[in-house]
Design a protein around this motif. Structure first.
Motif, PDB file in Angstrom:
ATOM      1  N   ILE A  40      -7.551  -9.518  -3.563  1.00 23.23           N
ATOM      2  CA  ILE A  40      -6.930  -8.468  -2.758  1.00 23.23           C
ATOM      3  C   ILE A  40      -5.836  -7.742  -3.538  1.00 23.23           C
ATOM      4  CG2 ILE A  40      -5.113  -9.738  -1.521  1.00 23.23           C
ATOM      5  CD1 ILE A  40      -7.567  -7.425   0.209  1.00 23.23           C
ATOM      6  N   THR A  41      -5.072  -8.463  -4.352  1.00 21.38           N
ATOM      7  CA  THR A  41      -4.005  -7.795  -5.123  1.00 21.38           C
ATOM      8  C   THR A  41      -4.566  -6.913  -6.232  1.00 21.38           C
ATOM      9  OG1 THR A  41      -3.697  -9.752  -6.523  1.00 21.38           O
ATOM     10  CG2 THR A  41      -2.233  -9.526  -4.625  1.00 21.38           C
ATOM     11  N   PHE A  44      -6.157  -3.697  -3.944  1.00 19.96           N
ATOM     12  CA  PHE A  44      -5.287  -2.940  -3.045  1.00 19.96           C
ATOM     13  C   PHE A  44      -3.901  -2.764  -3.638  1.00 19.96           C
ATOM     14  CE2 PHE A  44      -8.602  -4.168  -0.276  1.00 19.96           C
ATOM     15  CZ  PHE A  44      -8.521  -3.440   0.901  1.00 19.96           C
ATOM     16  N   SER A  45      -3.259  -1.690  -3.274  1.00 21.40           N
ATOM     17  CA  SER A  45      -1.839  -1.488  -3.550  1.00 21.40           C
ATOM     18  C   SER A  45      -1.065  -2.012  -2.358  1.00 21.40           C
ATOM     19  CB  SER A  45      -1.519   0.002  -3.730  1.00 21.40           C
ATOM     20  OG  SER A  45      -2.273   0.536  -4.774  1.00 21.40           O
ATOM     21  N   GLU A  48      -1.499  -0.855   1.377  1.00 19.83           N
ATOM     22  CA  GLU A  48      -2.794  -0.194   1.566  1.00 19.83           C
ATOM     23  C   GLU A  48      -3.642  -0.968   2.565  1.00 19.83           C
ATOM     24  OE1 GLU A  48      -6.707   1.119  -1.095  1.00 19.83           O
ATOM     25  OE2 GLU A  48      -4.936   0.300  -2.099  1.00 19.83           O
ATOM     26  N   SER A  49      -4.375  -0.241   3.394  1.00 18.65           N
ATOM     27  CA  SER A  49      -5.189  -0.846   4.441  1.00 18.65           C
ATOM     28  C   SER A  49      -6.579  -0.227   4.441  1.00 18.65           C
ATOM     29  CB  SER A  49      -4.514  -0.627   5.803  1.00 18.65           C
ATOM     30  OG  SER A  49      -5.292  -1.173   6.831  1.00 18.65           O
ATOM     31  N   LYS A  50      -7.581  -1.044   4.726  1.00 18.30           N
ATOM     32  CA  LYS A  50      -8.955  -0.551   4.841  1.00 18.30           C
ATOM     33  C   LYS A  50      -9.568  -1.147   6.099  1.00 18.30           C
ATOM     34  CE  LYS A  50     -13.358  -0.033   2.546  1.00 18.30           C
ATOM     35  NZ  LYS A  50     -13.645   1.259   3.106  1.00 18.30           N
ATOM     36  N   ASN A  57      -8.914  -5.218   9.804  1.00 19.97           N
ATOM     37  CA  ASN A  57      -8.596  -4.484   8.577  1.00 19.97           C
ATOM     38  C   ASN A  57      -8.266  -5.472   7.469  1.00 19.97           C
ATOM     39  OD1 ASN A  57      -8.555  -2.159  10.210  1.00 19.97           O
ATOM     40  ND2 ASN A  57      -6.337  -2.248  10.431  1.00 19.97           N
ATOM     41  N   VAL A  59      -5.486  -5.558   4.530  1.00 20.53           N
ATOM     42  CA  VAL A  59      -4.240  -4.881   4.207  1.00 20.53           C
ATOM     43  C   VAL A  59      -3.441  -5.794   3.280  1.00 20.53           C
ATOM     44  CG1 VAL A  59      -3.064  -5.786   6.274  1.00 20.53           C
ATOM     45  CG2 VAL A  59      -2.181  -3.753   5.144  1.00 20.53           C
ATOM     46  N   LEU A  60      -2.815  -5.229   2.282  1.00 20.68           N
ATOM     47  CA  LEU A  60      -2.001  -6.035   1.377  1.00 20.68           C
ATOM     48  C   LEU A  60      -0.535  -5.940   1.785  1.00 20.68           C
ATOM     49  CD1 LEU A  60      -1.581  -7.805  -1.100  1.00 20.68           C
ATOM     50  CD2 LEU A  60      -1.523  -5.720  -2.495  1.00 20.68           C
ATOM     51  N   PHE A 133      -3.245 -10.650   4.006  1.00 14.68           N
ATOM     52  CA  PHE A 133      -4.173  -9.520   3.932  1.00 14.68           C
ATOM     53  C   PHE A 133      -5.164  -9.422   5.084  1.00 14.68           C
ATOM     54  CE2 PHE A 133      -5.837 -13.077   1.565  1.00 14.68           C
ATOM     55  CZ  PHE A 133      -7.151 -13.176   1.986  1.00 14.68           C
TER      56      PHE A 133
END
Length: 170
Positions: A40-41, A44-45, A48-50, A57, A59-60, A133
């Motif tokens: 995840i790191t 993603f920044s 940031e979420s997807k 979702n 998310v980091l 996350f």
């Protein structure tokens, strides 16, 4: 007396071998937790979420505190405090696993809790925070983001309760 001396090493070996599966479960939790956090790191920044579904979702986010970001806003001492608690819990769990290695559900619970605790201790030691996350939500209401280590701790706690209820029911 000779019988006691010759049987002692066998009992010690049996105790160690019965501890191995539970440590293996904890190690699998740690491995899955750390691999997921590394992934995840890299993808993603921070922040940031997807969206993956209408209720989930990725998310980091970082958590400097404990569950539900408890004490996250403190000056930094909590990192060492929660690290010490995690290490202490792991040591105590190993003691319990040795004493109760034959109680399968109880040991499953302990192994999952220990794996999760160590997974989060690793984060605190390496990064100063826990990497979260997994973001579940209903409409605009979000549960606090969490990770695989947190999930293992929760599942272990639930198994522990089931095990205790089974014992009380007997």
């Amino acid at each position: 007396m000779a019988t006691k001396k010759s049987s002692f090493p066998m009992n010690k070996t049996a105790s160690r071998s019965s501890l191995v599966p539970w440590l293996g479960i904890a190690a699998i939790v740690i491995l899955l937790d750390q691999l997921s956090k590394i992934t995840i790191t890299r993808l993603f920044s921070y922040g940031e979420s997807k969206a993956l579904s209408s209720f989930f979702n990725l998310v980091l986010v970082y958590n400097k505190g404990a569950a539900f970001s408890f004490l996250a806003a403190e000056s930094g001492w909590q990192r060492y405090f929660f690290t010490a608690i995690g290490i202490g819990a792991a040591i105590f769990i190993i003691y319990l696993l040795r004493r109760h290695a034959g109680q399968r559900l109880f040991c499953w619970a302990l192994a999952l809790i220990m794996g999760g605790a160590i997974g989060n201790v690793i984060d605190r030691a390496l990064y100063g925070h826990v990497i979260d996350f997994l973001d579940f939500h209903v409409n605009n209401w979000h549960w606090p983001a969490f990770n695989i280590a947190d999930s293992a701790i929760c599942i272990g706690a639930a198994l522990f309760i089931v095990d205790e209820l089974r014992r009380v029911g007997k």
